[in-house]
Write an enzyme that holds these catalytic residues in place. Structure first.
Site, PDB file in Angstrom:
ATOM      1  N   ARG A 198      96.297 -10.674  19.626  1.00 34.03           N
ATOM      2  CA  ARG A 198      96.652 -10.006  20.871  1.00 34.03           C
ATOM      3  C   ARG A 198      98.111 -10.276  21.217  1.00 34.03           C
ATOM      4  O   ARG A 198      98.663 -11.313  20.862  1.00 34.03           O
ATOM      5  CB  ARG A 198      95.740 -10.498  22.010  1.00 34.03           C
ATOM      6  CG  ARG A 198      94.332  -9.965  21.923  1.00 34.03           C
ATOM      7  CD  ARG A 198      94.320  -8.450  22.027  1.00 34.03           C
ATOM      8  NE  ARG A 198      94.674  -8.022  23.353  1.00 34.03           N
ATOM      9  CZ  ARG A 198      93.823  -7.573  24.272  1.00 34.03           C
ATOM     10  NH1 ARG A 198      92.542  -7.444  23.969  1.00 34.03           N
ATOM     11  NH2 ARG A 198      94.226  -7.213  25.465  1.00 34.03           N
ATOM     12  N   LYS A 254     101.913 -16.366  22.547  1.00 36.02           N
ATOM     13  CA  LYS A 254     101.774 -16.216  21.092  1.00 36.02           C
ATOM     14  C   LYS A 254     103.120 -15.899  20.438  1.00 36.02           C
ATOM     15  O   LYS A 254     103.268 -15.967  19.222  1.00 36.02           O
ATOM     16  CB  LYS A 254     100.743 -15.136  20.777  1.00 36.02           C
ATOM     17  CG  LYS A 254      99.306 -15.528  21.177  1.00 36.02           C
ATOM     18  CD  LYS A 254      98.322 -14.408  20.891  1.00 36.02           C
ATOM     19  CE  LYS A 254      96.892 -14.707  21.308  1.00 36.02           C
ATOM     20  NZ  LYS A 254      96.161 -15.520  20.325  1.00 36.02           N
TER      21      LYS A 254
END
Ligand code: 73E
Ligand code: PLP
Length: 826
Positions: free
Chosen positions: A560, A565
């Protein structure tokens, strides 16, 4: 360890010939067509129906055995199951794939074309939902009595496409034309109440009782999806609830003349299971989401109790021996007050007895420390939607504060405020994490470091109260789907080198390490990677029209889209390489293709800007002759399980670059390493354990550690310092503000720069940039040494056996669930 046997050549004894006949039979009798005019869709459905004959045999046998043996069972409560396709998975797990391929081929059909007829079952956002899917596969494979409970969303995760580089979302209608794997069970319908008010009444003995007068009643219709274990002997069930208007309720409104009102309320009832919330952090505050959570928990608990009563009548004493419920994050935590309500208000149990029972039944898995993902619900909303439950939560909290907190910390009001399930303030909130810890007998995190942080940073006082309550279970992935089925070439090599037992005993892969320096095995291993890359390059061409060279390094970041991230760290490094090439036309680098796959939550602005920036920059780089193919950038649209299955076998490099302390575990990291990709990663989540297994020579670790991140924040982090002190960073960020990538529209990509400078760079992208660039340089030099790289790739596959979800399940069994395997006779 309880081992499943390897698959029988044909479960139920079906031969290729029988399978052929069955497929034709179903073309005729289930689909009403015949071999000459059937569409691919009809062939696919007919084959599913033929396979289902064996699935249903296994299902009946399993249910009969569990009933007869009155087994203790696990009940996995999850708002998400990211299943992907079931066709080839079921065939593999039944040991029927080769026969089906042969049978179809003899009928003139290609099995791969039929596989493409199936929509992904995308009833989840990402890692959390995919973990649930891997777990139910392992539970069935290991013959543990278990049932998964969730919601039968009409629309799963949205489909993603790009328009001028921007993400467009379209609804997913995975079962528009029905789904051959599910069975409706109208005989097990449940009813669920919401809204209304609570009345206090006294019976003839003067005992006080609470009576909830609901404002609305909703029907829950169960759909069962058989979960076929690898050996085909256990077939468990995933039971998903669909909401409908209750007959009783409609009738009431209709009588009073409110036809339109009745229709409207029908729609409202059906809205509950209409759509999966597309955020992979939470939408606290959304009434519909709370109702979704309560709806499926209430249906599931009533289902469990109905089954228990069939065997034990009104004797509740064995309930905690027979039933364990795992809460997949706090999303189903409302099950705790719901079970209390059922026991007290419906079964007339005393508070103490009910609470003692509850506390033996629930266990809670925490998946995140991100503050925005820690669920809190406004008390006001609870009062409106679940007026009886908020009373119960208040009472759980009162007793907890008096009987636990005040005993350990007498008179300490600050502790009470911190530990209270109700957060004080202008808008009082219910803290679902606190409720989950108080109501559960075990709490676990999903990787070693994450479980430590859960204890040290999130719930330290709870640990002081109940030290034995906390444990770790590191995540895992099913090697059946994520190696055997998705990477058949490598699976075949592994069968030859380590024997065919590895899908159920992944540690056997370590035998492959003996061949890490064997030139022949290296050649075979890398030839397989090359073929997988060539296959994937065709897919890239088909979907994006971009040509990529399978000889280049395929460097993959799939997950995602989220700031933590750090896809934008990857992007800044790509810009740095591009700039170096422009500044030095002879810049020497191994050609590399950076490949992304990621959906952004529709309301997450910066995440969508990052997608846009990657697409715009990709466009520029891919069409710049000066680059001479040293660099390509590809953003694959609509990342999902089916695409992951094509990308993972083709990866040379796996990007796992979250800010240390933010990624609880990760599971994509495990899948990529298992398929022979070398990780570029931070010391975060399960990366740490992957590094322990494969050794530091076979992974490129970079960046700040968790402790260094904390220290930097404590000291004060100033991202501008990196901008001013590192000319490369400055040049790249300034570049984003020009119109170089968006001709005539300067500033279109500026959002990233702003978040990293004025925005304070909350995820320390600039702090980790230099170290990341070095790790990438390391990868480049490693790759130049062909034998050295092959050795690393082989050792990654060989040494990650720990990360099978079978091991995770065995850990849950011994640390939390206390289940006994139950072998099912055919
Ligand atoms: O690190 C991953 C982890 O591998 C974590 O971010 C993810 O769970 C995976 C499986 O353990 C996760 N998802 C969510 N929270 N943690 C989440 C939160 C709200 C809605 C949907 C998903
Ligand atoms: N989405 C899909 C489709 C996946 O298959 C996975 C795999 O684990 C994930 C998300 C989670 O990825 P990560 O662990 O990198 O966040």
């Amino acid at each position: 360890m309880n081992k499943a046997t390897s698959p029988k050549t044909a479960a139920g004894g079906a031969s290729t010939e029988q399978l052929k006949q069955n497929i034709i039979k179903h073309l005729h009798s289930s689909l009403g067509t015949d071999v000459n005019k059937a569409s691919s869709q009809a062939w696919w459905r007919a084959t599913c129906a033929a396979v289902n004959e064996q699935v249903f045999d296994g299902l009946r046998n399993t249910q009969r055995t569990h009933y007869q043996q009155d087994t203790r069972a696990l009940h996995y409560f999850s708002l998400e199951y990211l299943m992907g396709r079931l066709f080839s998975n079921n065939l593999h797990n039944l040991g029927l794939y080769a026969q089906a391929k042969q049978a179809l081929s003899e009928l003139g059909m290609n099995i791969a074309d039929l596989e493409d007829q199936e929509e992904d079952m995308a009833l989840g956002n990402g890692g959390l939902g995919r973990l649930a899917a891997c777990f139910i596969d392992s539970l069935a494979t290991l013959n543990y009595p278990a049932i998964g409970y969730g919601i039968h969303y009409e629309h799963g995760l949205f489909k993603q496409s790009f328009q001028d580089g921007r993400q467009i979302e379209r609804p997913d209608s995975w079962r528009e034309y029905g789904n051959p794997w599910e069975i409706c069970r109208p005989e097990s319908v449940q009813e669920v109440s919401v809204y209304g008010y609570v009345e206090t009444v006294y019976d003839l003995q003067g005992t006080m009782k609470k009576v909830w007068h609901p404002g609305r009643i909703i029907k829950g219709v169960p759909w069962d999806i058989p979960v076929v274990g690898y050996n085909g002997s256990s077939v468990n069930v995933l039971r998903l609830w669909e909401s409908r208007a209750s007959d009783f309720f409609n009738w009431d409104v209709f009588n009073s003349g409110g036809y339109i009102d009745a229709a409207r309320q029908n729609i409202e009832a059906e809205t509950i299971s209409k759509v999966l919330y597309p955020n992979d952090d939470t939408d606290a505050g959304k009434e519909l989401r709370l109702i979704q959570q309560y709806f499926f928990c209430s249906c599931s608990l009533k289902d469990i109790i109905r089954r228990y009563k069939r065997a034990h009548g009104d004797d509740w004493s064995k309930f905690p021996q027979q039933v364990v419920i795992q809460l997949n994050d706090t999303h189903p935590a409302v099950a705790i007050p719901e079970l209390m309500r059922i026991l007290i208000d419906r079964a007339d149990m005393s508070w103490d007895d009910a609470w003692a029972l509850c506390q033996q039944v629930f266990a809670y898995t925490n998946h995140t420390l991100l503050p925005e993902a820690l669920e809190r619900w406004p008390v006001r909303l609870f009062e409106k939607v679940l007026p009886r439950h908020i009373e119960i939560i208040y009472e759980i909290n009162r007793r907890f504060l008096v009987e636990q907190v005040d005993v350990l910390w007498p008179g300490d009001n600050a502790k009470k405020r911190k530990l209270s399930i109700i957060e004080e303030g202008d808008e009082p909130m219910v803290r679902m994490g606190h409720l989950s810890v108080v109501g559960s007998f075990k709490v676990n995190g999903v990787a070693e470091i994450h479980s430590k942080l859960v204890q040290s940073d999130l719930f330290p006082e709870m640990v002081a109260l109940w030290p034995d309550k906390f444990t770790n279970v590191t995540n895992g992935v099913t090697p059946r789907r994520w190696l055997k089925a998705c990477n058949p070439r490598l699976a075949k090599l592994l069968d030859e080198k380590v024997g065919s037992g590895w899908p159920v005993d992944l540690k056997l892969l370590s035998k492959l390490a003996e061949f890490a320096d064997d030139a022949q095995v290296q050649d075979n291993f890398m030839a397989i990677k090359q073929q997988n890359k060539a296959d994937f390059a065709k897919e890239v061409k088909k979907l994006t029209k971009i040509d990529i060279d399978p000889a280049a390094i395929f460097d993959i970041q799939i997950k995602r889209l989220h700031e933590y991230k750090r896809q934008h760290l990857n992007l800044l490094h790509i810009l740095a390489l591009y700039r170096r090439i422009l500044q030095n036309p002879d810049y020497d680098m191994v050609p590399r293709v950076f490949i992304f796959g990621a959906k952004a939550a529709p309301g997450y602005k910066l995440a969508k800007e990052i997608i846009y920036a990657i697409n715009k920059i990709a466009d520029k780089i891919n069409n710049d002759k000066r680059v001479k193919n040293r660099l390509k950038v590809v953003f694959m649209p609509n990342y999902r399980v089916t695409l992951a299955e094509k990308m993972i076998p083709a990866a040379d490099v796996s990007e796992q670059i979250s800010t240390a302390g933010k990624e609880a575990s990760g599971t994509g990291n495990m899948k990529l390493a298992l398929n022979g990709a070398v990780t570029v990663g931070t010391l975060d989540g399960a990366n740490i354990e992957i590094a322990e297994e494969v050794g530091n020579d076979n992974i490129a670790i970079f960046g700040l550690t968790v402790d260094e991140v904390k220290a930097l924040h404590a000291k004060g982090y100033h991202s501008y310092d990196y901008y001013h002190n590192n000319p490369e960073i400055k040049a790249i960020l300034d570049w984003l503000e020009t119109d170089y990538f968006t001709p005539g529209k300067p500033g279109e990509l500026a959002a990233i720069k702003h978040s990293l400078l004025e925005g304070g760079d909350p995820y320390l992208v600039l702090a980790d940039f230099e170290s990341y660039a070095k790790a990438q340089q390391q990868i480049d030099s490693w790759y130049r040494d062909k034998a050295g790289w092959a050795r690393k790739a082989i050792l990654n596959t060989a040494l990650v056996g720990k990360f099978t979800s079978d091991r995770s399940i065995e850990d849950y069994v011994s640390r939390v669930w206390r289940l006994t395997p139950c072998k099912v006779a055919n």
